[in-house]
Design a protein around this motif. Structure first.
Motif, PDB file in Angstrom:
ATOM      1  N   LYS A  24      41.860  49.107  33.211  1.00 28.40           N
ATOM      2  CA  LYS A  24      41.881  47.700  33.591  1.00 28.40           C
ATOM      3  C   LYS A  24      43.289  47.173  33.346  1.00 28.40           C
ATOM      4  O   LYS A  24      43.956  47.576  32.404  1.00 28.40           O
ATOM      5  CB  LYS A  24      40.880  46.899  32.768  1.00 28.40           C
ATOM      6  N   SER A  31      42.425  39.106  33.732  1.00 32.88           N
ATOM      7  CA  SER A  31      42.321  40.411  34.380  1.00 32.88           C
ATOM      8  C   SER A  31      42.700  40.327  35.854  1.00 32.88           C
ATOM      9  O   SER A  31      42.369  39.360  36.539  1.00 32.88           O
ATOM     10  CB  SER A  31      40.884  40.923  34.245  1.00 32.88           C
ATOM     11  N   LYS A  34      42.011  47.070  38.508  1.00 33.99           N
ATOM     12  CA  LYS A  34      42.069  48.405  37.905  1.00 33.99           C
ATOM     13  C   LYS A  34      43.125  49.258  38.597  1.00 33.99           C
ATOM     14  O   LYS A  34      43.374  49.103  39.785  1.00 33.99           O
ATOM     15  CB  LYS A  34      40.723  49.114  38.033  1.00 33.99           C
TER      16      LYS A  34
END
Length: 117
Positions: A24, A31, A34
């Motif tokens: 990640k 975030s 990935k």
């Protein structure tokens, strides 16, 4: 960050040859996706990040010099960029831009201008 935008910072915790696919990626404010692909090539190390639904399934190329740290136990990579800086980066097409020197120069210039001193 590294002196070179295309090299990992010596304090990042990255080990050359480590498989980062699936890790990640965390911007300074959340975030972003990935790792889909990465390269440890000298003077051309980078991450290709699949952003999923965050920016409509696009991929972004992040030079290794943007990596602040790699946490192998949590399988996370922390970058010294905001989500907005990443979203506004030059558009990436994995079928055209990997290994394209002109694109790498464009990306390097963009991220170099966003480095924290």
């Amino acid at each position: 960050m590294s002196d070179s935008i295309w090299g990992y910072n010596s304090t990042s915790g990255h080990t050359a040859g480590a498989d980062l696919i699936g890790y990640k990626v965390e911007a300074t404010d959340g975030s972003i996706g990935k790792v889909d692909k990465h390269s440890d090539d000298v003077d051309s190390a980078y991450l290709v990040v699949d952003t999923g639904v965050w920016i409509f399934g696009k991929h972004v190329l992040l030079p290794a010099g943007t990596v602040k740290s790699v946490d192998s136990s949590e399988r996370k990579i922390y970058v010294e960029l905001t989500k907005e800086q990443i979203k506004d980066s030059p558009e990436f097409d994995k079928d055209k831009h990997v290994g394209d020197p002109a694109y790498h120069e464009q990306v390097g210039t963009y991220y170099q201008s966003h480095r924290r001193i």
